[in-house]
Design an enzyme around this catalytic site. Structure first.
Site, PDB file in Angstrom:
ATOM      1  CE  LYS A 112      -4.314  -1.653   1.944  1.00  0.00           C
ATOM      2  NZ  LYS A 112      -5.308  -1.507   2.995  1.00  0.00           N
ATOM      3  CE  LYS A 197      -9.713 -10.718  -0.251  1.00  0.00           C
ATOM      4  NZ  LYS A 197      -9.206 -10.813   1.111  1.00  0.00           N
ATOM      5  CE  LYS A 200     -14.701  -4.164   3.060  1.00  0.00           C
ATOM      6  NZ  LYS A 200     -13.278  -4.274   3.376  1.00  0.00           N
TER       7      LYS A 200
END
Ligand code: TRP
Length: 332
Positions: A112, A197, A200
């Site tokens: 990240k 994956k 969201k």
């Protein structure tokens, strides 16, 4: 009784991946077999650039969806992280237990932070210390088990290390928890990129089914799922991930095995059609219950208030004991 703790981060709308991969099991199994706490971890949503209104809406929506999915406040505790001060209180002690090197080794942080820097953005300090807060979430409740996807296993391992270290230094204070991963079959992949994956927080949404998508939107997304160019129907996740993903989803919706299902189809079109309908039917009661809860906001408020009270009562003595153990003068 086994104590379970898990969390949902309100950084995006909940997806079919969240449901089949985690929430479904919390509802069907975990809340009945253990003393379970399910937390909307809103403080964790502040570790990257965020819009206050969006975090507020998504937190409320996540809590409402957990209830709509069938978490029952009569048997488990559903609450919002920021309503219970103990998380932030204990997080600081975890920062005093962990090392800088340990935090920087976390894969999620490295990924990240690199992404953020590439975009020319800055990295919030809380992104680095995120695992300290996550450890606090878990340890404050003396949780035995933490059901999480495998991307979170490293954070739970660190939590274990911190619990052991703290106990050794200051005397036994925390239960050492373990991660429990859901079965592989329930791992839902992105319909447009089945090697990745269904998350969201992704920017591209065409491959993601959201729990609140209208039935026609669900159908369109499933019908447009990327499949591979194989001719025969077969369940081969390694080489034919697109078809395997559809078979996994249909199997999870219908409680069958993806391998058995594969034998019943000779075209991708038919498989997609049945998968789309199965997902629409799976989500129908959830959408209905969500609409009912939205029409009765006082009910959600009440559940969250009582959940926070229960959580506070559980966490308080442990966090007080930890404060005393490290040498902080008790407030009388
Ligand atoms: N880090 C988890 C995720 O990104 C969310 C989370 C925060 C969590 N605290 C937790 C999960 C405690 C389990 C237990 O999905």
């Amino acid at each position: 009784m086994t104590r379970i703790f898990s969390g949902v981060k309100p950084t995006g709308h909940l997806t079919l991946g969240n449901y089949l991969g985690a929430v479904h099991r919390w509802v069907q199994v975990d809340q009945h077999r253990a003393d379970a706490l399910f937390c909307v971890v809103d403080l964790h949503a502040l570790t990257v650039e965020h819009d206050p209104g969006r975090v507020r809406r998504l937190s409320r929506q996540a809590a409402t969806l957990l209830l709509a999915a069938g978490l029952d406040p009569a048997v488990c505790t559903v609450f919002v992280q920021s309503h219970v001060d103990e998380h932030a209180r204990l997080s600081y002690l975890m920062e005093c237990t962990a090392t800088d090197g340990e935090m920087r080794r976390m894969i999620q942080y490295k990924e990240k932070a690199a992404r953020e820097q590439q975009r020319g953005g800055s990295v919030r300090l809380s992104l680095l210390t995120y695992p300290a807060l996550m450890a606090a979430d878990i340890l404050a409740y003396q949780a035995d088990e933490v059901p999480v996807g495998d991307d979170q296993t490293q954070h739970v391992e660190l939590t274990r290390d911190l619990a052991v270290r703290f106990n050794q230094r200051y005397g036994h204070t925390f239960t050492v928890p373990k991660a429990v991963n859901p079965s592989v079959a329930a791992r839902v992949m992105d319909l447009q990129d089945p090697t990745c994956k269904m998350g969201k927080s992704h920017a591209a949404t065409a491959g993601i089914v959201y729990l609140l998508d209208e039935p026609d939107v669900v159908r369109r997304k499933v019908m447009r799922a990327v499949t591979d160019s194989g001719i025969e129907m077969a369940y081969e996740p390694g080489t034919r991930p697109g078809v395997a993903n559809l078979l996994d989803i249909l199997a999870a919706c219908t409680g069958t095995s993806p391998r058995d299902l594969a034998e019943g189809y000779d075209s991708y079109g038919a498989l997609k059609k049945d998968t789309a309908e199965a997902v629409v039917e799976l989500l129908r009661p959830l959408r209905e219950r969500h609409a009912q809860l939205c029409a009765d906001p006082g009910e959600v408020d009440r559940v969250l208030r009582e959940g926070a009270e229960r959580a506070r009562a559980l966490a308080r003595p442990t966090v007080d004991a930890a404060y005393a153990a490290v040498g902080l003068l008790p407030a009388l």
